[in-house]
Design a protein around this motif. Structure first.
Motif, PDB file in Angstrom:
ATOM      1  N   CYS A 188      -1.761   6.338   4.850  1.00  0.00           N
ATOM      2  CA  CYS A 188      -0.510   6.702   4.189  1.00  0.00           C
ATOM      3  C   CYS A 188      -0.362   6.065   2.806  1.00  0.00           C
ATOM      4  N   ARG A 189      -1.400   5.418   2.339  1.00  0.00           N
ATOM      5  CA  ARG A 189      -1.294   4.713   1.049  1.00  0.00           C
ATOM      6  C   ARG A 189      -1.086   5.680  -0.115  1.00  0.00           C
ATOM      7  N   GLU A 190      -1.874   6.732  -0.155  1.00  0.00           N
ATOM      8  CA  GLU A 190      -1.766   7.669  -1.275  1.00  0.00           C
ATOM      9  C   GLU A 190      -0.531   8.554  -1.154  1.00  0.00           C
ATOM     10  N   LYS A 191      -0.335   9.121   0.018  1.00  0.00           N
ATOM     11  CA  LYS A 191       0.838   9.953   0.288  1.00  0.00           C
ATOM     12  C   LYS A 191       1.122   9.870   1.776  1.00  0.00           C
TER      13      LYS A 191
ATOM     14  N   ILE B 117      10.445   9.155   2.422  1.00  0.00           N
ATOM     15  CA  ILE B 117      10.629   8.451   3.691  1.00  0.00           C
ATOM     16  C   ILE B 117      10.164   7.005   3.610  1.00  0.00           C
ATOM     17  N   GLN B 118       9.015   6.776   2.997  1.00  0.00           N
ATOM     18  CA  GLN B 118       8.501   5.409   2.931  1.00  0.00           C
ATOM     19  C   GLN B 118       9.418   4.516   2.098  1.00  0.00           C
ATOM     20  N   GLU B 119       9.986   5.057   1.054  1.00  0.00           N
ATOM     21  CA  GLU B 119      10.922   4.276   0.249  1.00  0.00           C
ATOM     22  C   GLU B 119      12.182   3.952   1.053  1.00  0.00           C
TER      23      GLU B 119
ATOM     24  N   GLU C 143      21.341   0.460  18.342  1.00  0.00           N
ATOM     25  CA  GLU C 143      20.699  -0.670  17.675  1.00  0.00           C
ATOM     26  C   GLU C 143      19.357  -0.988  18.326  1.00  0.00           C
ATOM     27  N   LYS C 144      19.295  -0.923  19.644  1.00  0.00           N
ATOM     28  CA  LYS C 144      18.033  -1.179  20.339  1.00  0.00           C
ATOM     29  C   LYS C 144      16.990  -0.139  19.958  1.00  0.00           C
ATOM     30  N   LEU C 145      17.423   1.113  19.871  1.00  0.00           N
ATOM     31  CA  LEU C 145      16.499   2.182  19.503  1.00  0.00           C
ATOM     32  C   LEU C 145      16.029   1.997  18.064  1.00  0.00           C
ATOM     33  N   TRP C 146      16.942   1.635  17.166  1.00  0.00           N
ATOM     34  CA  TRP C 146      16.583   1.434  15.761  1.00  0.00           C
ATOM     35  C   TRP C 146      15.588   0.291  15.627  1.00  0.00           C
ATOM     36  N   GLN C 147      15.797  -0.770  16.382  1.00  0.00           N
ATOM     37  CA  GLN C 147      14.930  -1.932  16.280  1.00  0.00           C
ATOM     38  C   GLN C 147      13.505  -1.642  16.749  1.00  0.00           C
ATOM     39  N   LYS C 148      13.347  -0.711  17.682  1.00  0.00           N
ATOM     40  CA  LYS C 148      12.000  -0.346  18.127  1.00  0.00           C
ATOM     41  C   LYS C 148      11.151   0.143  16.966  1.00  0.00           C
ATOM     42  N   SER C 149      11.770   0.897  16.077  1.00  0.00           N
ATOM     43  CA  SER C 149      11.056   1.338  14.880  1.00  0.00           C
ATOM     44  C   SER C 149      10.954   0.227  13.845  1.00  0.00           C
ATOM     45  N   ALA C 150      12.024  -0.560  13.714  1.00  0.00           N
ATOM     46  CA  ALA C 150      12.043  -1.620  12.703  1.00  0.00           C
ATOM     47  C   ALA C 150      10.908  -2.618  12.905  1.00  0.00           C
ATOM     48  N   ASP C 151      10.518  -2.820  14.135  1.00  0.00           N
ATOM     49  CA  ASP C 151       9.421  -3.742  14.433  1.00  0.00           C
ATOM     50  C   ASP C 151       8.099  -3.288  13.810  1.00  0.00           C
ATOM     51  N   LYS C 152       8.027  -2.016  13.406  1.00  0.00           N
ATOM     52  CA  LYS C 152       6.777  -1.464  12.879  1.00  0.00           C
ATOM     53  C   LYS C 152       6.862  -1.128  11.391  1.00  0.00           C
ATOM     54  N   PHE C 153       7.980  -1.457  10.752  1.00  0.00           N
ATOM     55  CA  PHE C 153       8.157  -1.101   9.347  1.00  0.00           C
ATOM     56  C   PHE C 153       7.072  -1.720   8.451  1.00  0.00           C
ATOM     57  N   ALA C 154       6.738  -2.986   8.677  1.00  0.00           N
ATOM     58  CA  ALA C 154       5.744  -3.650   7.829  1.00  0.00           C
ATOM     59  C   ALA C 154       4.398  -2.942   7.908  1.00  0.00           C
ATOM     60  N   GLN C 155       4.032  -2.474   9.097  1.00  0.00           N
ATOM     61  CA  GLN C 155       2.776  -1.734   9.256  1.00  0.00           C
ATOM     62  C   GLN C 155       2.789  -0.460   8.445  1.00  0.00           C
ATOM     63  N   CYS C 156       3.954   0.184   8.387  1.00  0.00           N
ATOM     64  CA  CYS C 156       4.074   1.449   7.652  1.00  0.00           C
ATOM     65  C   CYS C 156       3.637   1.286   6.196  1.00  0.00           C
ATOM     66  N   LEU C 157       4.014   0.180   5.593  1.00  0.00           N
ATOM     67  CA  LEU C 157       3.766  -0.024   4.162  1.00  0.00           C
ATOM     68  C   LEU C 157       2.323  -0.361   3.835  1.00  0.00           C
ATOM     69  N   THR C 158       1.544  -0.707   4.864  1.00  0.00           N
ATOM     70  CA  THR C 158       0.135  -1.062   4.618  1.00  0.00           C
ATOM     71  C   THR C 158      -0.837  -0.143   5.349  1.00  0.00           C
ATOM     72  N   TYR C 159      -0.338   0.868   6.018  1.00  0.00           N
ATOM     73  CA  TYR C 159      -1.186   1.756   6.817  1.00  0.00           C
ATOM     74  C   TYR C 159      -2.073   2.594   5.884  1.00  0.00           C
ATOM     75  N   GLU C 160      -3.372   2.460   6.010  1.00  0.00           N
ATOM     76  CA  GLU C 160      -4.308   3.021   5.039  1.00  0.00           C
ATOM     77  C   GLU C 160      -4.174   4.535   4.857  1.00  0.00           C
TER      78      GLU C 160
END
Length: 335
Positions: A310-313, A326-328, A291-308
């Motif tokens: 990666c917007r197109e693909k 993966i993004q979905e 869970e601790k390892l998963w949360q390290k990535s979860a803290d950055k999920f919002a950035q993933c969806l707006t990272y320029e």
């Protein structure tokens, strides 16, 4: 401890194998106790690698004086003849033995890597020469892409294959194991609890042992873990339990990730560690470390969806050989 014949090697091995990668986090004194206890409890298959820090050295110091009691497997991740030969010789020295039962060509995930080790000046030639001299008993291969491992078993007479098999990564059952069975290749199933993730440890171990794998390889670092794992695999899985385990695992593989590690994320999201335990986490929860390892990535999920970039693909999706959305998947995890 139940035993099996490891395919065409003819070696008798315990159904539970000791994965020695985690020894690098232990002192030599602790390693001595845990490894000695594992032998005393009937574990006779020990797996390490040159790439696992000081694991080989600790294993050698701890139990080399009992060498006749266990089957020893190590690995080389070098791709050239010269480098692999040097690494195998170093492994023998660190393990304090004059032979290893199985030398595995380690972590072969790309077709080009396989072509490299098969070249005339590749690592397989070094393994073959050491086998001819009696320093290596059998040659195996390890990797994270079951469909490619199946292809390579048909190309070269590997004696063993090491692969992922768990409730959340069952892909080898269809993509690799039927080929391995047809060729009588020794099958070693690793990561039955998917590293630090699966909270229902006993059920996870038994799920993997319900397969046709000859050894279920589990990383252990304490006497308590050895005893718990031995107890979990004390008896065979019958048909009724097999059905229950299959029901428990249903849908946990929908993420599709094989942990091939082709992908990478500039935001440092650990993509396999996000996707693989995702369904399991929703249904059963994770071990605390997972869970601790998963949360390290979860803290950055919002950035993933707006990272320029990666917007197109998304960059990770461009690299994924399985074309996973993966993004979905990350969007679902956020929800």
């Amino acid at each position: 401890m139940r035993t099996n014949i490891l395919g065409k090697t003819g070696l008798t091995v315990s159904a539970l194998g000791f994965g020695a990668m985690r020894l690098r986090g232990l002192s030599q004194e602790e390693s001595d106790r845990v490894l000695g206890h594992a032998l005393d409890r009937g574990i006779t298959y020990f797996d390490t690698a040159a790439a696992y820090g000081d694991s080989e050295e600790k294993l050698g110091k701890a139990i080399s004086h009992r060498r006749s009691e266990y089957v020893l497997a190590t690995k080389t991740q070098k791709r050239t003849y010269r480098e692999a030969m040097q690494e195998i010789e170093q492994s023998l020295c660190r393990l304090q033995t004059d032979y290893v039962d199985i030398l595995q060509i380690h972590y072969v995930n790309y077709p080009q890597e396989y072509r490299d080790v098969k070249r005339e000046d590749g690592a397989i030639r070094a393994a073959e020469e050491m086998k001819a001299k009696g320093y290596v008993g059998h040659i195996g291969i390890t990797g994270h892409r079951p469909e490619l491992l199946a292809r390579w078993l048909q190309d070269y007479p590997f004696a063993t294959v090491l692969f992922h098999l768990s409730m959340v990564q069952p892909f080898a059952r269809q993509e690799l194991m039927p080929v391995a069975e047809s060729l009588d290749v020794g099958m070693i199933a690793m990561k039955p609890i998917s590293g630090p993730f699966l909270s229902k440890v006993t059920e996870s171990l038994r799920y993997s042992s319900a397969s046709t794998a000859h050894v279920v390889l589990s990383g252990m670092e304490s006497i308590a873990e050895v005893d718990a794992n031995v107890a979990a695999l004390e008896w065979k899985v019958d048909q009724e339990e097999r059905r229950a385990l299959e029901e428990m695992a249903a849908g946990l593989d929908e993420h599709g990730c094989r942990r091939c590690n082709y992908c990478s994320c500039p935001l440092e999201i650990r993509i396999p560690d996000t996707l693989i335990p995702s369904r399991y986490r929703q249904k059963y929860g994770l071990l605390e470390a997972g869970e601790k390892l998963w949360q390290k990535s979860a803290d950055k999920f919002a950035q993933c969806l707006t990272y320029e970039p990666c917007r197109e693909k998304p960059l990770c999706e461009r690299a994924c050989p399985y074309h996973l959305p993966i993004q979905e998947e990350i969007r679902k995890a956020m929800r």
